[in-house]
Scaffold this motif. Structure first.
Motif, mmCIF file in Angstrom:
data_model
loop_
_atom_site.group_PDB
_atom_site.id
_atom_site.type_symbol
_atom_site.label_atom_id
_atom_site.label_comp_id
_atom_site.label_asym_id
_atom_site.label_seq_id
_atom_site.Cartn_x
_atom_site.Cartn_y
_atom_site.Cartn_z
ATOM 1 N N UNK A 1 16.242 55.229 -0.557
ATOM 2 C CA UNK A 1 15.384 54.809 -0.618
ATOM 3 C C UNK A 1 13.962 55.129 -1.312
ATOM 4 N N UNK A 2 13.003 55.282 -2.045
ATOM 5 C CA UNK A 2 12.379 56.426 -2.388
ATOM 6 C C UNK A 2 11.384 55.305 -3.255
ATOM 7 N N UNK A 3 9.900 56.151 -4.000
ATOM 8 C CA UNK A 3 8.705 55.668 -4.033
ATOM 9 C C UNK A 3 8.554 56.296 -5.241
ATOM 10 N N UNK A 4 7.405 55.944 -5.546
ATOM 11 C CA UNK A 4 7.036 56.212 -7.272
ATOM 12 C C UNK A 4 7.328 57.961 -7.255
ATOM 13 N N UNK A 5 7.929 57.844 -8.125
ATOM 14 C CA UNK A 5 7.463 59.929 -8.156
ATOM 15 C C UNK A 5 8.671 60.290 -7.603
ATOM 16 N N UNK A 6 9.897 59.613 -7.387
ATOM 17 C CA UNK A 6 11.132 59.955 -6.269
ATOM 18 C C UNK A 6 10.870 60.526 -4.776
ATOM 19 N N UNK A 7 9.128 60.187 -3.989
ATOM 20 C CA UNK A 7 9.747 60.955 -2.919
ATOM 21 C C UNK A 7 9.957 60.089 -1.989
ATOM 22 N N UNK A 8 10.638 60.679 -0.964
ATOM 23 C CA UNK A 8 11.310 60.186 -0.138
ATOM 24 C C UNK A 8 10.544 60.406 1.276
ATOM 25 N N UNK A 9 9.918 58.870 1.904
ATOM 26 C CA UNK A 9 8.965 59.255 3.367
ATOM 27 C C UNK A 9 9.449 59.451 4.077
ATOM 28 N N UNK A 10 9.250 60.179 5.548
ATOM 29 C CA UNK A 10 8.780 60.349 6.567
ATOM 30 C C UNK A 10 8.697 59.168 7.628
ATOM 31 N N UNK A 11 9.363 59.572 8.450
ATOM 32 C CA UNK A 11 9.127 58.338 9.768
ATOM 33 C C UNK A 11 8.367 58.284 10.367
ATOM 34 N N UNK A 12 6.714 58.906 10.270
ATOM 35 C CA UNK A 12 5.519 58.822 11.145
ATOM 36 C C UNK A 12 4.719 58.083 10.071
ATOM 37 N N UNK A 13 5.474 58.378 8.838
ATOM 38 C CA UNK A 13 4.668 57.604 7.746
ATOM 39 C C UNK A 13 5.152 56.478 7.764
ATOM 40 N N UNK A 14 6.088 55.604 7.993
ATOM 41 C CA UNK A 14 6.430 54.728 8.288
ATOM 42 C C UNK A 14 6.185 53.494 9.737
ATOM 43 N N UNK A 15 5.644 54.495 10.904
ATOM 44 C CA UNK A 15 6.270 54.117 11.730
ATOM 45 C C UNK A 15 4.851 54.520 12.490
ATOM 46 N N UNK A 16 4.263 53.758 13.565
ATOM 47 C CA UNK A 16 3.136 54.059 13.481
ATOM 48 C C UNK A 16 3.273 54.197 15.182
ATOM 49 N N UNK A 17 3.294 55.302 16.126
ATOM 50 C CA UNK A 17 3.187 55.813 17.319
ATOM 51 C C UNK A 17 1.665 56.274 17.619
ATOM 52 N N UNK A 18 2.123 55.983 19.581
ATOM 53 C CA UNK A 18 0.492 56.622 19.900
ATOM 54 C C UNK A 18 0.656 57.701 19.765
ATOM 55 N N UNK A 19 -1.176 58.148 20.013
ATOM 56 C CA UNK A 19 -1.675 59.153 19.454
ATOM 57 C C UNK A 19 -1.857 59.597 20.766
ATOM 58 N N UNK A 20 -1.465 60.911 21.114
ATOM 59 C CA UNK A 20 -1.455 61.952 22.598
ATOM 60 C C UNK A 20 -2.477 62.462 22.470
ATOM 61 N N UNK A 21 -3.201 62.108 23.732
ATOM 62 C CA UNK A 21 -4.960 61.974 24.483
ATOM 63 C C UNK A 21 -5.594 63.915 24.616
ATOM 64 N N UNK A 22 -6.212 63.881 23.514
ATOM 65 C CA UNK A 22 -6.605 65.123 23.487
ATOM 66 C C UNK A 22 -6.610 65.684 24.433
ATOM 67 N N UNK A 23 -6.453 66.797 24.832
ATOM 68 C CA UNK A 23 -5.602 68.080 25.994
ATOM 69 C C UNK A 23 -7.220 69.070 26.187
ATOM 70 N N UNK A 24 -7.707 68.940 26.978
ATOM 71 C CA UNK A 24 -8.871 69.547 27.662
ATOM 72 C C UNK A 24 -8.293 71.309 27.554
ATOM 73 N N UNK A 25 -10.174 72.046 26.818
ATOM 74 C CA UNK A 25 -9.481 73.840 27.104
ATOM 75 C C UNK A 25 -9.651 73.791 28.814
ATOM 76 N N UNK A 26 -8.913 74.257 29.614
ATOM 77 C CA UNK A 26 -8.787 74.553 30.628
ATOM 78 C C UNK A 26 -10.120 75.674 30.607
ATOM 79 N N UNK A 27 -9.646 76.600 30.054
ATOM 80 C CA UNK A 27 -10.966 78.172 30.400
ATOM 81 C C UNK A 27 -12.230 77.052 29.917
#
Length: 283
Positions: A1-27
């Motif tokens: 299954x391809x798109x225009x130009x023959x590219x194959x999409x990745x899973x993270x481009x098709x499925x929305x996932x939760x963003x990881x919380x921003x990690x604080x710099x401990x130092x």
């Protein structure tokens, strides 16, 4: 299954996932806690104080918070008055220069601290445990306090107990220990006050008993004698007012002074009155 130009999409481009919380710099977080006031989140300004839980404050912000308690955060509600904080005796770091401005194109060493341990020279930047003594307010590293086991402060030579040792910016088990030590210090202070008042009462009773005995002895001897003794003790000139006293027999009086009175030998030769004698020589 391809798109225009023959590219194959990745899973993270098709499925929305939760963003990881921003990690604080401990130092960076540690450096901020050790250099900023816990109430206003501004850089620490001298005089610097700390509470029984080891949190750092600028004294000015503590005073403003006590005047207007709505400005105090939840982490500082345990501060009821100035007795709940202690002025810190900090040792300045000679290698620290706080007058220089931080430039964006240069390297900024966040590990540099304006204060160090007076015993072994460790910088107070959060990488090492630091503590202060509630009796004197002297700040030193926990390593220096453990290596030299003593009950006397290394800096000012004042006595302290284990409950007087307060770990700065305590967390976890250290924080629960500091909360217990606050209760123990208050209990010890109350017991010392009770003991001091009891000793004062014993001293007052001990001083009152001999005074009462003296008064009773004087009353037995007679009220007039006791009164006379007290007057003689208070006023040495009272001796001159006795009936058996005579100016003519007083060895300390001069002849000129004695000649003013009729008891002197020259009184028989006196032919006129003067303002001292009681004999006006009325004709």
């Amino acid at each position: 299954m391809g798109c225009d130009g023959g590219t194959i999409p990745r899973r993270d481009e098709l499925v929305r996932i939760k963003k990881k919380p921003e990690q604080k710099d401990k130092d960076a977080e540690l450096a901020f806690r050790w250099k900023h006031c816990s109430i206003k989140q501004l850089p620490l300004q001298s005089p610097v104080v700390a509470c029984g839980l080891g949190r750092l404050y600028s004294k000015e912000s503590v005073l403003e918070g006590l005047l207007d308690r709505t400005t105090l955060p939840e982490t500082a509600t345990h501060i009821k008055n100035l007795k709940d904080v202690k002025d810190l005796n900090l040792t300045p770091n000679p290698a620290y220069d706080g007058t220089k401005a931080e430039k964006g194109d240069g390297y900024v060493d966040s590990g540099k601290s304006p204060y160090i341990c007076p015993v072994i020279g460790l910088e107070m930047n959060g990488k090492y445990k630091f503590c202060f003594l509630w009796t004197c307010g002297c700040v030193m590293s926990e390593r220096a306090l453990k290596e030299v086991k003593t009950t006397v402060c290394h800096k000012c030579q004042k006595l302290f107990t284990q409950t007087d040792v307060i770990i700065m910016n305590a967390e976890g088990d250290d924080l629960t220990l500091m909360e217990k030590n606050i209760v123990l210090r208050k209990a010890e202070k109350k017991s010392r006050k009770k003991q001091a008042t009891a000793e004062e009462q014993v001293k007052d009773v001990a001083t009152e008993v001999p005074e009462k005995k003296k008064i009773k002895k004087e009353e037995k001897a007679g009220p007039s004698k006791s009164v006379n003794k007290r007057i003689e003790a208070q006023d040495p000139a009272y001796k001159k007012a006795k009936e058996d006293y005579s100016v003519a027999k007083d060895p300390k009086a001069s002849e000129v002074f004695k000649s003013l009175f009729t008891s002197h030998k020259s009184a028989s030769e006196q032919t006129r009155a003067h303002w001292i004698t009681y004999n006006p020589f009325y004709n």
